[in-house]
Write a protein that holds these residues in place. Structure first.
Motif, PDB file in Angstrom:
ATOM      1  N   LYS A   1       0.836  -1.195   0.000  1.00 38.18           N
ATOM      2  CA  LYS A   1       0.000   0.000   0.000  1.00 38.18           C
ATOM      3  C   LYS A   1       0.877   1.253   0.000  1.00 38.18           C
ATOM      4  O   LYS A   1       2.082   1.153   0.233  1.00 38.18           O
ATOM      5  N   HIS A   2       0.294   2.403  -0.357  1.00 41.13           N
ATOM      6  CA  HIS A   2      -1.089   2.661  -0.733  1.00 41.13           C
ATOM      7  C   HIS A   2      -1.091   3.131  -2.188  1.00 41.13           C
ATOM      8  O   HIS A   2      -0.532   4.190  -2.478  1.00 41.13           O
ATOM      9  N   PHE A   3      -1.677   2.356  -3.044  1.00 41.36           N
ATOM     10  CA  PHE A   3      -1.654   2.656  -4.477  1.00 41.36           C
ATOM     11  C   PHE A   3      -2.469   3.911  -4.764  1.00 41.36           C
ATOM     12  O   PHE A   3      -3.541   4.093  -4.195  1.00 41.36           O
ATOM     13  N   PRO A   4      -1.989   4.786  -5.667  1.00 40.42           N
ATOM     14  CA  PRO A   4      -0.725   4.786  -6.421  1.00 40.42           C
ATOM     15  C   PRO A   4       0.377   5.609  -5.737  1.00 40.42           C
ATOM     16  O   PRO A   4       1.162   6.280  -6.392  1.00 40.42           O
ATOM     17  N   GLY A   5       0.413   5.555  -4.410  1.00 39.75           N
ATOM     18  CA  GLY A   5       1.352   6.337  -3.606  1.00 39.75           C
ATOM     19  C   GLY A   5       0.590   7.323  -2.753  1.00 39.75           C
ATOM     20  O   GLY A   5      -0.052   8.245  -3.275  1.00 39.75           O
ATOM     21  N   GLY A   6       0.610   7.136  -1.424  1.00 41.53           N
ATOM     22  CA  GLY A   6      -0.236   7.938  -0.548  1.00 41.53           C
ATOM     23  C   GLY A   6       0.470   9.067   0.178  1.00 41.53           C
ATOM     24  O   GLY A   6      -0.085   9.587   1.137  1.00 41.53           O
ATOM     25  N   GLY A   7       1.672   9.440  -0.220  1.00 42.42           N
ATOM     26  CA  GLY A   7       2.430  10.413   0.551  1.00 42.42           C
ATOM     27  C   GLY A   7       2.114  11.876   0.344  1.00 42.42           C
ATOM     28  O   GLY A   7       2.191  12.665   1.298  1.00 42.42           O
ATOM     29  N   PRO A   8       1.779  12.336  -0.879  1.00 41.65           N
ATOM     30  CA  PRO A   8       1.680  13.793  -1.101  1.00 41.65           C
ATOM     31  C   PRO A   8       0.337  14.383  -0.681  1.00 41.65           C
ATOM     32  O   PRO A   8      -0.439  14.860  -1.497  1.00 41.65           O
ATOM     33  N   GLN A   9       0.071  14.381   0.618  1.00 41.07           N
ATOM     34  CA  GLN A   9      -1.182  14.911   1.137  1.00 41.07           C
ATOM     35  C   GLN A   9      -1.104  16.435   1.250  1.00 41.07           C
ATOM     36  O   GLN A   9      -0.106  16.975   1.744  1.00 41.07           O
ATOM     37  N   MET A  10      -2.133  17.098   0.818  1.00 44.91           N
ATOM     38  CA  MET A  10      -2.150  18.563   0.836  1.00 44.91           C
ATOM     39  C   MET A  10      -1.881  19.088   2.242  1.00 44.91           C
ATOM     40  O   MET A  10      -2.542  18.690   3.202  1.00 44.91           O
ATOM     41  N   ASP A  11      -0.880  19.946   2.364  1.00 44.00           N
ATOM     42  CA  ASP A  11      -0.470  20.556   3.633  1.00 44.00           C
ATOM     43  C   ASP A  11      -0.101  19.515   4.685  1.00 44.00           C
ATOM     44  O   ASP A  11      -0.055  19.823   5.880  1.00 44.00           O
ATOM     45  N   GLY A  12       0.148  18.285   4.263  1.00 44.08           N
ATOM     46  CA  GLY A  12       0.553  17.245   5.185  1.00 44.08           C
ATOM     47  C   GLY A  12      -0.559  16.675   6.034  1.00 44.08           C
ATOM     48  O   GLY A  12      -0.299  15.878   6.936  1.00 44.08           O
ATOM     49  N   GLU A  13      -1.809  17.042   5.775  1.00 45.95           N
ATOM     50  CA  GLU A  13      -2.920  16.507   6.560  1.00 45.95           C
ATOM     51  C   GLU A  13      -3.267  15.095   6.079  1.00 45.95           C
ATOM     52  O   GLU A  13      -3.151  14.791   4.895  1.00 45.95           O
ATOM     53  N   ASP A  14      -3.700  14.246   6.992  1.00 42.35           N
ATOM     54  CA  ASP A  14      -3.910  12.851   6.629  1.00 42.35           C
ATOM     55  C   ASP A  14      -5.335  12.591   6.170  1.00 42.35           C
ATOM     56  O   ASP A  14      -6.298  13.132   6.728  1.00 42.35           O
ATOM     57  N   ALA A  15      -5.459  11.705   5.169  1.00 43.03           N
ATOM     58  CA  ALA A  15      -6.752  11.435   4.558  1.00 43.03           C
ATOM     59  C   ALA A  15      -7.651  10.543   5.396  1.00 43.03           C
ATOM     60  O   ALA A  15      -8.763  10.228   4.976  1.00 43.03           O
TER      61      ALA A  15
END
Length: 626
Positions: free
Chosen positions: A234-248
């Motif tokens: 996980k997490h397809f297709p890459g879960g790192g670039p969250q806006m302002d670093g907030e978690d989904a």
């Protein structure tokens, strides 16, 4: 606990799972997996096929029994979900004593034998071999051997060491009946504020790929078999670039963004992990914003709902035909205590649970994570909105993994073996050494710019490796570990050296369930802490360890401390051994460290590293040890 085997007319031992007194093809261990799957599929009712498509949280009784009432998170008694809803995939939470864990696993499998076709249960887990305790992400090691977080494994820069860790974790999992891992995490740690970086292998797509494949091989082997743990990557297709670093996980963190145009970097680990045979893949919650792939704009809805991503990219373009498991709770709101957490239906909040489930299936997923609402899927079939053929396509993939794991032959475990294997002395020793070795020396013996001219001890006392016989002032170090440094004193002015451990800063949040476990927000240390450390440094040289579950802004600490190290899941004792050179600290940074929060805020969430970091990816000083 293991039941007696039956013997076929031609002398083959088998488990008579449906109790009809003969060896049916799905019970025949000699036949190819594909043939056994097709035979079983033809026998299953629609309700049994639907039950395969749900994986939810399960909690174990502390005495080794199955829990027959709703737990802290699990929603239903165990017999209800197994016997009435036909579920046989569960994500287990707390497991304490290995013997009791094995007993519980066996009791669960015995319960599953009472179902019409005796389909064994697959028990999965989030990571549970390191330090972070977060019921939404991972569990601390407890009885299992304890290792650095994946960031610390990345700091070792050693694929063989990562595969060795995964092989040890595999042995411990199998011993207690855990046969599926909801990891590795292949996200890139490109957004410094994001709360889940500790579970990654850092910012560099090539390193993440190399270590991710080694990790997978350690758990699964070269192919799935009776000693394997099946991985969901996980997490397809890459879960790192969250806006302002907030978690989904949370409504305010639903957007995933690519201002630097680096989508390909985040996708890069997945083709090799598919080629290596990952049993499962999990899309993240994130909702892509302004994402264009191969000239086509991707619909701004959560990846688990997104047919362009799951079918178009993962299945069609990358050729993946394994199991796709959604992340948790995409269909229903979650009721925890008196809180109601909205379903993570980012971009499709307007749909009801029926519509959400229908869209997930259209996207190409096979299994609903964190859900047990079989009645919704049965109703969708009854309404003609989902065909039984669509159900069969997913059930086929899911059953194939169970057969390859050998669960139909023997899902039971030995309590004595579990007690002997889990947390075995040599496993603990290897994990301990990895904790110490992963420590990264950032600054060693530099002048402390704020030290008082009246200080009588030279900075050499705080240069690594620390010598024996020092008088030591400590903070956030256990008394047992501190005693191994020398004579512990109560005041900095009486010390030859001070050793202080800090955790990377974060903004506490606790309004929503799970929030308090997620370290989010600012990476700046409060000015008052820096001032207090300066007062210590004015009395004696200061050695600082900063636990980097996120890349903290260390800029104000460097003039204060003589020596600065970083750790990523290291016990106090293992840190002391690293500082003394008992186990040489050889870690190298798995990500850039920013100079300031202004630099973080001006940085593209999807871009690995900075043009001018405080310390760059790969930095790490090595000690001269005799």
């Amino acid at each position: 606990m293991r039941p007696e085997l039956s013997t076929s007319e031609d002398g083959v031992a088998y488990r008579d799972l449906n109790g009809n007194g003969r060896m049916d093809p799905y019970e025949d261990p000699r036949l190819p997996v594909e043939e056994r799957v097709e035979d079983l599929l033809a026998r299953l009712s629609l309700a049994e096929k639907v039950g395969l498509m749900f994986q939810t949280v399960i909690e174990a009784g502390s005495d080794g029994t199955v829990l027959e009432h709703p737990g802290n998170i699990s929603k239903s008694p165990t017999s209800t979900v197994v016997l009435e809803k036909h579920l046989n995939h569960f994500n287990v939470h707390a497991l304490d004593d290995p013997r009791m864990a094995a007993r519980w696993s066996n009791a669960l499998q015995a319960l599953a034998e009472r179902t019409p076709h005796g389909i064994p249960v697959t028990v999965s887990t989030d990571p549970r071999h390191a330090f972070i305790e977060n019921v939404g992400v991972s569990f601390s090691a407890g009885a299992f051997s304890q290792w650095p977080e994946p960031l610390g494994l990345a700091a070792l820069r050693d694929a063989d060491a990562v595969r060795r860790f995964a092989d040890i974790a595999r042995q411990e999992y199998v011993a207690v009946g855990i046969r599926a891992a909801l990891h590795p995490t292949l996200d890139l740690a490109t957004e410094p504020r994001w709360a889940r970086q500790a579970g990654t292998f850092g910012q560099d797509p090539d390193l993440v790929t190399e270590l991710g494949v080694a990790y997978l091989k350690g758990f699964q082997g070269d192919s799935l078999g009776s000693d394997s743990v099946a991985c969901t990557s996980k997490h397809f297709p890459g879960g790192g670039p969250q806006m302002d670093g907030e978690d989904a996980h949370f409504p305010y963190g639903r957007e995933q963004v690519y201002p630097g145009g680096r989508f390909a970097d985040h996708l890069k680990p997945f083709p090799p992990i598919i080629e290596a045979g990952t049993a499962g893949i999990m899309p993240y919650y994130g909702m892509p914003v302004d994402l264009v792939v191969d000239g086509v704009e991707i619909e701004p809805i959560g990846f688990g709902y997104n047919k362009q991503v799951v079918t178009g990219l993962l299945r069609d373009k990358l050729g993946y035909d394994g199991v796709v498991v959604t992340d948790w709770e995409l269909v229903n709101d979650n009721h925890v205590g008196d809180q109601v957490l909205p379903a993570r239906a980012w971009g499709v909040e307007h749909l009801d649970p029926h519509g959400r489930m229908e869209l997930i299936l259209e996207a190409g997923a096979d299994q609903f994570g964190g859900e047990e609402c079989v009645e919704i899927l049965l109703d969708l079939v009854a309404q003609g909105r989902v065909t039984e053929a669509r159900i069969v396509a997913s059930a086929r993939r899911i059953l194939a993994v169970k057969f390859r794991l050998g669960l139909f032959e023997d899902p039971y475990v030995d309590e004595d073996a579990a007690a002997a294997i889990v947390g075995r002395d040599d496993f603990r020793e290897e994990g301990y050494a990895a904790q110490a070795r992963s420590v990264t020396v950032l600054q060693n013996g530099a002048p402390a710019g704020v030290r008082s001219p009246a200080a009588t001890v030279t900075c050499a006392e705080a240069t690594l490796p620390l010598r024996d016989g020092l008088s030591v002032y400590v903070e956030n170090v256990s008394p047992e570990a501190a005693a191994r440094l020398g004579t512990v004193v109560e005041r900095p002015e009486d010390a030859d050296v001070a050793v202080v451990r800090l955790t990377a800063p974060f903004d506490p949040r606790s309004d929503l369930f799970l929030e308090s476990w997620f370290h989010q927000g600012s990476l700046d240390f409060p000015p008052g802490l820096v001032a207090r450390l300066a007062r210590i440094a004015a009395q004696c040289p200061l050695v600082l360890d900063v636990v980097l579950d996120r890349p903290a802004v260390l800029t104000p600490l460097l003039p204060v401390a003589t020596t600065v190290v970083a750790s990523y899941g290291t016990s106090d004792a293992a840190l002391v051994d690293a500082l003394r050179g008992v186990h040489a600290p050889v870690g190298r940074l798995p990500f850039d460290l920013p100079r300031s929060m202004d630099q973080v805020r001006g940085h593209g969430e999807d871009v690995p590293g900075y043009d001018d970091p405080l310390f760059a990816f790969g930095h790490g000083l090595h000690l001269a040890i005799d």
